[in-house]
Design a protein around this motif. Sequence first.
Motif, PDB file in Angstrom:
ATOM      1  N   GLU A   5       2.578 -24.477  -1.229  1.00 12.05           N
ATOM      2  CA  GLU A   5       3.464 -25.550  -1.325  1.00 12.05           C
ATOM      3  C   GLU A   5       4.579 -25.360  -2.373  1.00 12.05           C
ATOM      4  N   ALA A   6       5.755 -25.793  -1.943  1.00  9.20           N
ATOM      5  CA  ALA A   6       6.739 -25.791  -3.000  1.00  9.20           C
ATOM      6  C   ALA A   6       7.249 -24.557  -3.280  1.00  9.20           C
ATOM      7  N   THR A   7       7.097 -23.494  -2.486  1.00 12.27           N
ATOM      8  CA  THR A   7       7.519 -22.124  -2.521  1.00 12.27           C
ATOM      9  C   THR A   7       9.045 -22.052  -3.223  1.00 12.27           C
ATOM     10  N   VAL A   8       9.741 -23.050  -2.837  1.00  9.86           N
ATOM     11  CA  VAL A   8      11.361 -23.001  -3.287  1.00  9.86           C
ATOM     12  C   VAL A   8      11.460 -23.386  -4.692  1.00  9.86           C
ATOM     13  N   VAL A   9      10.923 -24.371  -5.452  1.00  5.50           N
ATOM     14  CA  VAL A   9      11.077 -24.562  -6.955  1.00  5.50           C
ATOM     15  C   VAL A   9       9.696 -25.118  -7.216  1.00  5.50           C
ATOM     16  N   ARG A  10       9.440 -25.005  -8.576  1.00  7.98           N
ATOM     17  CA  ARG A  10       8.042 -25.731  -8.903  1.00  7.98           C
ATOM     18  C   ARG A  10       8.414 -27.261  -9.183  1.00  7.98           C
ATOM     19  N   PHE A  11       7.240 -28.110  -9.110  1.00 13.23           N
ATOM     20  CA  PHE A  11       7.310 -29.397  -9.570  1.00 13.23           C
ATOM     21  C   PHE A  11       7.619 -29.475 -10.847  1.00 13.23           C
TER      22      PHE A  11
ATOM     23  N   ALA B 150      13.519 -12.451   7.364  1.00 16.42           N
ATOM     24  CA  ALA B 150      12.464 -11.686   6.892  1.00 16.42           C
ATOM     25  C   ALA B 150      11.055 -11.430   7.638  1.00 16.42           C
ATOM     26  N   ALA B 151      10.945 -12.717   8.352  1.00 16.80           N
ATOM     27  CA  ALA B 151      10.028 -12.609   9.415  1.00 16.80           C
ATOM     28  C   ALA B 151      10.142 -11.580  10.645  1.00 16.80           C
ATOM     29  N   ARG B 152      11.462 -11.766  10.982  1.00 18.51           N
ATOM     30  CA  ARG B 152      12.055 -10.934  12.193  1.00 18.51           C
ATOM     31  C   ARG B 152      11.977  -9.530  11.859  1.00 18.51           C
ATOM     32  N   GLU B 153      12.288  -9.290  10.510  1.00 23.81           N
ATOM     33  CA  GLU B 153      12.376  -7.828  10.099  1.00 23.81           C
ATOM     34  C   GLU B 153      11.108  -7.250   9.991  1.00 23.81           C
ATOM     35  N   HIS B 154      10.174  -7.908   9.403  1.00 23.44           N
ATOM     36  CA  HIS B 154       8.889  -7.352   9.238  1.00 23.44           C
ATOM     37  C   HIS B 154       7.946  -7.680  10.450  1.00 23.44           C
ATOM     38  N   GLY B 155       8.271  -8.496  11.209  1.00 21.12           N
ATOM     39  CA  GLY B 155       7.356  -8.692  12.488  1.00 21.12           C
ATOM     40  C   GLY B 155       6.101  -9.589  12.055  1.00 21.12           C
ATOM     41  N   THR B 156       6.219 -10.412  11.207  1.00 25.80           N
ATOM     42  CA  THR B 156       5.201 -11.283  10.811  1.00 25.80           C
ATOM     43  C   THR B 156       5.484 -12.781  10.852  1.00 25.80           C
ATOM     44  N   ALA B 157       4.562 -13.573  11.141  1.00 20.81           N
ATOM     45  CA  ALA B 157       4.980 -15.100  11.034  1.00 20.81           C
ATOM     46  C   ALA B 157       4.486 -15.495   9.486  1.00 20.81           C
ATOM     47  N   ILE B 158       5.275 -16.409   9.102  1.00 21.86           N
ATOM     48  CA  ILE B 158       5.296 -16.978   7.886  1.00 21.86           C
ATOM     49  C   ILE B 158       4.901 -18.445   7.821  1.00 21.86           C
ATOM     50  N   ILE B 159       4.182 -18.852   6.888  1.00 22.19           N
ATOM     51  CA  ILE B 159       4.053 -20.187   6.574  1.00 22.19           C
ATOM     52  C   ILE B 159       4.226 -20.442   5.094  1.00 22.19           C
ATOM     53  N   ALA B 160       5.307 -21.442   4.683  1.00 17.84           N
ATOM     54  CA  ALA B 160       5.612 -21.574   3.287  1.00 17.84           C
ATOM     55  C   ALA B 160       6.047 -23.136   2.998  1.00 17.84           C
ATOM     56  N   GLY B 161       6.094 -23.471   1.879  1.00 17.84           N
ATOM     57  CA  GLY B 161       6.343 -24.781   1.486  1.00 17.84           C
ATOM     58  C   GLY B 161       7.765 -25.030   0.870  1.00 17.84           C
ATOM     59  N   VAL B 162       8.592 -26.216   1.266  1.00 13.33           N
ATOM     60  CA  VAL B 162       9.676 -26.226   1.004  1.00 13.33           C
ATOM     61  C   VAL B 162      10.198 -27.706   0.734  1.00 13.33           C
ATOM     62  N   PHE B 163      11.364 -27.945   0.333  1.00 14.94           N
ATOM     63  CA  PHE B 163      11.832 -29.504   0.147  1.00 14.94           C
ATOM     64  C   PHE B 163      12.824 -29.737   1.286  1.00 14.94           C
ATOM     65  N   GLU B 164      12.764 -30.845   1.901  1.00 12.35           N
ATOM     66  CA  GLU B 164      13.886 -31.327   2.672  1.00 12.35           C
ATOM     67  C   GLU B 164      14.579 -32.832   2.158  1.00 12.35           C
ATOM     68  N   PRO B 165      15.712 -32.905   2.377  1.00 11.34           N
ATOM     69  CA  PRO B 165      16.335 -34.016   1.856  1.00 11.34           C
ATOM     70  C   PRO B 165      15.624 -35.159   2.678  1.00 11.34           C
TER      71      PRO B 165
END
Length: 267
Positions: free
Chosen positions: A42-48, A70-85
């Motif tokens: 969760e919150a990979t983009v910046v810590r709380f 990066a997913a396309r380059e390495h041929g792997t799916a990715i799950i990660a936490g970010v923040f949206e406005p």
Amino acid sequence: MRVALCQIVVGDDPKENLRTALEAISEASATPGGVDLAVFPEATVVRFGNDLADAAEPLDGPFVTALREAAREHGTAIIAGVFEPAPEGRVYNTVVGIDSTGTLAGSYRKIHLFDAFGDRESDDVAAGGEPVVLDLAGTRIGLITCYDVRFPELARALVDQGAEVLVVPAAWAQGVFKEEHWTTLVRARAIENTTWVVAVDKAPDRTRPPRGAPGGVGRSQLIDPMGTVVADLGPFPAVRVADLDPAVTSQVRTFLPALAHRRPDLF
């Protein structure tokens, strides 16, 4: 299915955090045979503890775009936490799912906000309102974010919607007994739903954030449908690749048909 549990350090600089995430993807993909799915906290983009609104980006912004590349380059799916406005100066605490072609498969906005143990996530974060199951890495993945894991009805709703694997990105707050809660809850969600759980927390903070308490207890885990911990990353930064065998789920449900024994007529 090969899964990379990416228990990375998440700090105060989004650009540095992105570099750390991209390095973890490269490391995981360099494993012989590569990986099908890389899971981040969760919150990979910046810590709380930082200004989350300042770090928030739309899902076509630079951070998610770099993960897609990066997913396309390495041929792997990715799950990660970010923040949206979000409205009124707040943000959505969002988990994105990206397929191996770099396409955004979908996203989930955290439903249960961490207004507990003296914290008030809802001061900065707006709640989502819809459980999400994604088709990703050849399977159906249900998304659960951190505090959500304390609410078993969400996990059950995801399984009822066809989730074959539950993925739990987290930035679990440090505190008395918190590590015990984390490891117990993620195993419980696997056992009661007879399903695989991929639970990825961030590596523990070694410094205090600008405001608030340190976060992350580590202990990212891959747990099978019987509740066996297949991988436990401990308290330090690590990238661990492990195998997830979907056939185990049907095997377990043959001799432990708890889901079939439910009584929807009563509950």
